[in-house]
Design an enzyme around this catalytic site. Structure first.
Site, short mmCIF file in Angstrom:
data_model
loop_
_atom_site.label_atom_id
_atom_site.label_comp_id
_atom_site.label_asym_id
_atom_site.label_seq_id
_atom_site.Cartn_x
_atom_site.Cartn_y
_atom_site.Cartn_z
N CYS A 121 -1.50 17.70 -17.81
CA CYS A 121 -2.75 18.60 -18.24
C CYS A 121 -3.72 18.45 -16.98
CB CYS A 121 -3.19 18.43 -19.37
SG CYS A 121 -1.93 18.70 -20.57
N GLU A 122 -3.50 18.52 -15.70
CA GLU A 122 -4.42 18.46 -14.72
C GLU A 122 -4.17 19.31 -13.58
OE1 GLU A 122 -6.03 14.84 -13.15
OE2 GLU A 122 -5.43 13.58 -14.87
N TYR A 125 7.44 4.58 -2.62
CA TYR A 125 6.02 5.02 -3.28
C TYR A 125 6.50 6.09 -4.14
CZ TYR A 125 4.81 2.00 0.67
OH TYR A 125 4.76 0.73 1.57
N GLU A 183 7.44 -5.81 8.47
CA GLU A 183 7.39 -5.74 7.07
C GLU A 183 7.61 -4.28 6.91
OE1 GLU A 183 3.23 -6.71 6.35
OE2 GLU A 183 3.67 -9.09 6.75
N PRO A 184 8.83 -3.83 6.85
CA PRO A 184 8.81 -2.30 6.65
C PRO A 184 9.27 -1.98 5.35
CG PRO A 184 10.85 -3.24 7.69
CD PRO A 184 10.00 -4.28 7.49
N ARG A 197 8.40 1.93 3.69
CA ARG A 197 8.66 3.33 3.85
C ARG A 197 10.13 3.70 4.64
NH1 ARG A 197 4.70 7.40 2.71
NH2 ARG A 197 3.12 5.78 3.46
N1 LLP Z 1 2.89 -4.69 5.04
C1 LLP Z 1 1.66 -4.54 4.40
C2 LLP Z 1 0.53 -5.63 4.46
C3 LLP Z 1 1.34 -3.43 3.75
O1 LLP Z 1 -0.09 -3.19 3.09
C4 LLP Z 1 2.07 -2.31 3.73
C5 LLP Z 1 1.81 -0.99 2.97
C6 LLP Z 1 3.42 -2.51 4.26
C7 LLP Z 1 3.66 -3.59 5.04
C8 LLP Z 1 4.67 -1.50 4.15
O2 LLP Z 1 4.10 -0.43 5.12
P1 LLP Z 1 5.31 0.84 5.25
O3 LLP Z 1 6.09 0.57 6.14
O4 LLP Z 1 5.78 1.11 3.92
O5 LLP Z 1 4.34 2.11 5.83
N2 LLP Z 1 1.30 4.45 -1.39
C9 LLP Z 1 1.10 5.09 -0.04
C10 LLP Z 1 1.25 3.93 1.14
C11 LLP Z 1 0.76 2.50 0.83
C12 LLP Z 1 0.93 1.71 1.83
C13 LLP Z 1 0.33 0.27 1.69
N3 LLP Z 1 0.69 -0.54 2.42
C14 LLP Z 1 1.91 6.18 -0.04
O6 LLP Z 1 2.51 6.70 -0.79
O7 LLP Z 1 1.99 6.55 1.11
#
Ligand code: LLP
Length: 420
Positions: A345-346, A374, A276-277, A279
């Site tokens: 304004c923060e 994100y 589940e990638p 980022r």
């Molecule tokens: N699977 C599940 C169940 C998740 O909760 C997430 C991310 C992913 C996959 C994907 O993860 P990734 O490969 O993108 O690391 N807003 C935060 C990141 C929150 C991630 C939440 N879950 C930021 O900007 O760093």
């Protein structure tokens, strides 16, 4: 230097693939997000290649960037989707991702969402708690459907990442503790209209090391052996997302190295692997381009005030995240140290403190790097600032993939009752 290879400097001007970013700025105005279609596809293909020796389903984590053009790009090259809401299922389906390639994660699936997912015929529910298991069973029974499930296991592993995006420790709200897993699977197997098919784990995001993955996958492999000896037919292992990207100078393990670790721990079980990638597919495929509004000289420091704010990119104020900040026109040789801030304004509306960048003046274009994941998805209209438009580039073409909304549309979304 840009850390993102699809946003190179050509004659000192930053390009997105083969398009001059200042040309896009001229057409759409600033701020805007810009994504490289080629980068997205190449990142996906790197995962595909890394896992090619194994039956693997790549389910892109839609939460990282849910734009329809992004999802369509990935759908066309065979991606599935990891979703966390009915809205994300609708987005994925609208972009052409087949239901049988969708896994549904998230800690609080509502009844209406479960019903919708069952009617669509998704591949798997990643169940996060015992009460959720019961609700899914009830809804499936009422609809006369069978819900294929995996239980998300919390393996109590430290991911060594920011506390707000760490999910696999016992104090986090996610998943069923590994110590209670066998009991939860027993319960699942006893419930009507539930088909136990997999085990799921996701320990956090922006991981920069392989060791936490290795530890988590080792624990999951052991659990699968135990579950099979308890009589459960486990044919799927969903290993989550979380592989990080380079924002500054982090050295991130390659997708191949990540796949090697996963496969070393799990291949012998003969399960289908789901990943589940988010980022690592989108992060370095996007930038956020803004203009300098003013350069302001304070008592102790100089402020570079941009037309982009925390409402457009919340990561620096929310997670103290580092994003590289570069002049789109790199020709000046003068460097200067600024606090780079937005117009909101923060005081938290700060992208970087004491950052040395090219000396800039009002009207100059500035690129905030590594914003494909994100970024736009977490934006808001706080301060009644319009959502930044999104642009996609492919070689020498570009297209607006989400318009900047009009002020009218935003204001007219509100309703004033007659009794006010
Ligand atoms: N699977 C599940 C169940 C998740 O909760 C997430 C991310 C992913 C996959 C994907 O993860 P990734 O490969 O993108 O690391 N807003 C935060 C990141 C929150 C991630 C939440 N879950 C930021 O900007 O760093």
């Amino acid at each position: 230097m840009s850390t993102q290879k699809h946003f190179p400097y050509v004659n000192n001007k930053m390009f997105a693939e083969k398009v001059d970013l200042s040309n896009i700025a001229h057409h759409v105005g600033t701020p805007f997000y810009c994504y490289s279609n080629t980068a997205i596809r190449q990142n996906f293909q790197a995962y595909e290649h890394a896992f090619s020796s194994q039956d693997t389903l790549i389910c892109y984590a839609v939460k990282a960037n849910g734009n329809q053009a992004v999802l369509s790009t990935l759908a066309k090259i065979g991606s599935g989707a990891d979703v966390v809401s009915m809205g994300e299922i609708l987005r994925a389906r609208a972009a052409g991702i087949p239901a049988e390639k969708i896994v549904y994660s998230g800690v609080a699936k509502a009844e209406v969402e479960i019903e919708y997912a069952l009617n669509e015929g998704i591949f798997q529910f990643n169940v996060e708690s015992e009460p959720e298991l019961e609700l899914i069973s009830q809804v499936a029974k009422r609809l006369d459907k069978v819900a294929a499930i995996a239980i998300r296991i919390n393996p109590d592993v430290c991911a060594n990442t920011h506390a707000k995006i760490s999910t696999g420790k016992s104090e986090n709200k996610f998943g069923v503790p590994i110590s209670k897993a066998r009991l939860a699977y027993k319960q699942a197997a006893s419930l009507p209209n539930i088909k136990v098919q997999g085990v799921d784990v996701h320990i956090g995001s922006q991981l920069t090391e392989l060791a936490p993955f290795q530890e988590a996958y080792q624990r999951i492999a052991q659990l699968i052996v135990e579950l099979r000896s308890d009589g459960h037919d486990i044919s799927v292992v969903d290993i989550g997302g979380g592989l990080g990207i380079t924002y500054l100078d982090e050295s991130i393990p390659s997708k191949q190295a990540y796949a090697d670790v996963a496969q070393a721990q799990l291949s012998h079980l003969g399960c289908k692997i789901v990943i589940e990638p988010g980022r690592s597919l989108l992060g370095n495929a996007g930038v956020l381009v803004s203009s300098v509004v003013f350069v302001k000289t304070g008592e102790e420091r100089q402020f570079l005030i941009l037309d982009v704010g925390m409402n457009d990119l919340v990561r620096p104020s929310m997670y103290d995240a580092y994003h590289e900040i570069l002049a789109v026109d790199n020709s000046s040789t003068e460097l200067k140290t600024y606090d780079v801030v937005g117009p909101v304004c923060e005081t938290g509306d700060t992208f970087a403190k004491a950052r040395t960048v090219k000396e800039s003046k009002s009207g100059d274009l500035i690129a905030i790097m590594s914003c494909g994941a994100y970024g736009a998805v977490m934006s808001s209209t706080y301060n009644t600032r319009m959502l930044a438009p999104e642009v996609m580039v492919k070689e020498n073409e570009f297209a607006i993939i989400r318009q900047r909304p009009s002020y009218e549309a935003v204001i007219n979304a509100d309703n004033v009752p007659s009794w006010v």
